[in-house]
Design an enzyme around this catalytic site. Structure first.
Site, PDB file in Angstrom:
ATOM      1  N   ASP B  85       0.867  -1.284  -0.022  1.00 49.91           N
ATOM      2  CA  ASP B  85      -0.121  -0.121   0.308  1.00 49.91           C
ATOM      3  C   ASP B  85       0.797   1.302   0.202  1.00 49.91           C
ATOM      4  OD1 ASP B  85      -2.582   1.933   0.187  1.00 49.91           O
ATOM      5  OD2 ASP B  85      -1.890   1.424   2.356  1.00 49.91           O
ATOM      6  N   LYS B  87       1.186   3.845  -1.986  1.00 51.03           N
ATOM      7  CA  LYS B  87       0.692   5.142  -2.317  1.00 51.03           C
ATOM      8  C   LYS B  87       1.938   5.874  -3.031  1.00 51.03           C
ATOM      9  CE  LYS B  87      -3.299   5.179   0.782  1.00 51.03           C
ATOM     10  NZ  LYS B  87      -3.320   3.676   2.133  1.00 51.03           N
ATOM     11  N   PHE B  88       1.910   5.657  -4.266  1.00 53.76           N
ATOM     12  CA  PHE B  88       2.790   6.604  -5.048  1.00 53.76           C
ATOM     13  C   PHE B  88       1.824   7.974  -5.474  1.00 53.76           C
ATOM     14  CE2 PHE B  88       4.888   1.676  -6.019  1.00 53.76           C
ATOM     15  CZ  PHE B  88       6.497   2.487  -5.241  1.00 53.76           C
ATOM     16  N   ASP B  90       4.320  10.664  -6.860  1.00 53.09           N
ATOM     17  CA  ASP B  90       5.060  11.357  -7.611  1.00 53.09           C
ATOM     18  C   ASP B  90       5.187  10.659  -9.210  1.00 53.09           C
ATOM     19  OD1 ASP B  90       7.880  13.377  -8.085  1.00 53.09           O
ATOM     20  OD2 ASP B  90       7.835  12.582  -6.253  1.00 53.09           O
ATOM     21  N   ILE B  91       6.059  12.117  -9.923  1.00 56.47           N
ATOM     22  CA  ILE B  91       6.235  12.194 -11.123  1.00 56.47           C
ATOM     23  C   ILE B  91       6.862  11.152 -11.665  1.00 56.47           C
ATOM     24  CG2 ILE B  91       6.097  14.983 -11.605  1.00 56.47           C
ATOM     25  CD1 ILE B  91       8.825  14.894 -11.729  1.00 56.47           C
ATOM     26  N   GLY B  92       6.397  10.803 -13.162  1.00 51.80           N
ATOM     27  CA  GLY B  92       6.759   9.460 -13.512  1.00 51.80           C
ATOM     28  C   GLY B  92       8.426   8.939 -13.495  1.00 51.80           C
ATOM     29  N   THR B  94      10.360   9.778 -11.056  1.00 50.10           N
ATOM     30  CA  THR B  94      10.607   9.626 -10.234  1.00 50.10           C
ATOM     31  C   THR B  94       9.808   8.319  -9.841  1.00 50.10           C
ATOM     32  OG1 THR B  94      10.789  11.398  -9.144  1.00 50.10           O
ATOM     33  CG2 THR B  94      10.830   9.978  -7.660  1.00 50.10           C
ATOM     34  N   TYR B 221     -15.062   4.669   9.862  1.00 43.01           N
ATOM     35  CA  TYR B 221     -15.268   3.544   9.508  1.00 43.01           C
ATOM     36  C   TYR B 221     -16.688   3.761   8.887  1.00 43.01           C
ATOM     37  CZ  TYR B 221     -10.823   2.271  11.557  1.00 43.01           C
ATOM     38  OH  TYR B 221      -9.552   2.553  11.764  1.00 43.01           O
ATOM     39  N   GLY B 239      -7.414  -3.326   9.132  1.00 44.00           N
ATOM     40  CA  GLY B 239      -6.086  -2.788   9.741  1.00 44.00           C
ATOM     41  C   GLY B 239      -6.420  -3.577  11.241  1.00 44.00           C
TER      42      GLY B 239
END
Lengths: 276, 276
Positions: B85, B87-88, B90-92, B94, B221, B239
């Protein structure tokens, strides 16, 4: 009435902040005559230490505590702050762990980091619960430089509003222009209580280049003059423009000085503009 | 005309995909009668291996290649996929480095990962350039479960559109509901060329809990039934509802089974609903 932010010197502006990272950053910029943030996206610590700056720890193959110790020594010796361009983007409870723990322990060595306002105000609450006590500062990503970016309009307006709610920790924005001027405070009554007060945020701008227009993955470039003089940015973030031409250290130094000078001249021109 | 997606079994739906990670995930869900994704936010590898699942490698203090080897062995032994998980955001250029390199080398072991569509289509291009060849799958964060989240309306619509442009790699969404139904394809002419075709995306939903309403940092939730039956989600991400009650392994197993059952029953009820 106070001078507009874009007409104040970095030295004058350091007094507009209570956050220690922001104050120190503006003092260093003033002293070193530089509004250049060197962004190093290389993947080994040795390369980074050679260039004397760092960003993006999560792409470094050989990250270690020894590296951080050496980087902090260089930060003291050469008088620069460390900005970890982590772009946090998770809910409050998760970013608390990501900022303080893991292999990288970012909060223990990065003076400044950044986060997307996307998850809502909880991400700021979470990061502030870790960083505020040790004088760290946070930049919110209000805009990005890549093509087709969704951070615009009401998204950017919400980012600015979130920053206003936490001024002791949020010291500015990653943005292409002075977004706080674009989206002024909604509470006019509150603002007019002190008509002389001018809101001060640091605007740090990525996608700055002197020689290229873009890459194959959507990055777009503007010149230092366009960013600082035309759009009122305070700090230019330059990466591949400086180190992208190979491992020649002399060439990197030449490019870094070229960008420092272009950014600083744009700032001096801005100061000389007659206030409207 | 084909059955609506929410009326097809996970087994049937595996044939709607060309992406190997998506096909395998749906087959496993069908075989194991589980639509539960266990999300473990703890900070040591031993704790994670004890619970036999993992998420958020960037908060783990003692991350190592040995850990990944053991995790992959468990993934084979117990027949589950690994979803990082990350959660990228940033720009391509990177994210290419963040996904393939650094200490974590996520692409080498995570079957599925996720990214914010925020930077624009370049982030998908970048991640696909690393993950597609080895059969990895990507989820786009179209919505989040935290209070004040900015991923809504036109932002969510743009996320769905970006996913449609890269169907071989983007296998679904992190979302609270069936966002692809909410924002149907704009190109009606193209869609009507094959009126029997039904678009299939995996909807994975965070913020699922049976006993609590939220935390102090904005997390909110909903029950498995609300997510799967009412909102058409395919996979519930749980979780703290499972591991949040301390280190008692038996209690964790009990909670995991309780959530698996609640999620699966909601899915079975959904299949029995008469199509509208």
């Amino acid at each position: 009435m106070s001078k507009r932010i874009t007409q104040q010197t970095y030295g004058e502006r350091s007094k507009n902040y209570t956050n220690p990272a922001a104050r120190r950053l503006l003092e260093i910029m003033d002293r070193k005559k530089s509004n250049l943030c060197l962004s190093i996206d290389v993947t080994t610590t040795e390369k980074i230490l050679n260039i004397v700056d760092a960003t993006h720890v999560d792409i470094i193959e050989d990250f270690s505590e020894e590296f951080i110790t050496r980087l902090r020594q260089l930060s003291d010796k050469y008088d620069f702050l460390i900005f970890e361009d982590r772009k946090f983007a998770d809910i409050g409870n998760t970013v608390v762990h990501q900022y303080s723990r893991g292999i990288h322990k970012i909060a223990s060595w990065a003076h400044i980091t950044n986060a997307h306002p996307l998850p809502g105000p909880g991400i700021i609450t979470g990061l502030a619960s870790v960083g505020l006590a040790s004088g760290r500062g946070l930049l919110l990503l209000a805009e990005m430089s890549s093509a087709g970016c969704l951070a615009k309009g009401s998204y950017t307006a919400a980012a600015v509003q979130m920053a206003r709610e936490k001024r002791d920790f949020v010291i500015g924005f990653i943005a292409m222009q002075r977004v706080e001027t674009l989206y002024p405070p909604m509470d006019v009554a509150k603002a007019s209580a002190d008509p002389g007060a001018v809101e001060d945020f640091l605007i740090m701008t990525p996608g700055v280049g002197l020689d290229v227009a873009g890459d194959a993955m959507g990055q777009q470039y503007r010149t230092p003059h366009a960013a600082v003089y035309e759009s009122g940015s305070d700090i230019i973030i330059v990466g591949r423009g400086i180190y992208g031409k190979g491992d020649d250290v002399e060439e990197m130094k030449r490019q870094a000085e070229r960008y420092r000078q272009a950014g600083w001249e744009a700032y001096l021109s801005r100061l000389q503009t007659i206030a409207q």
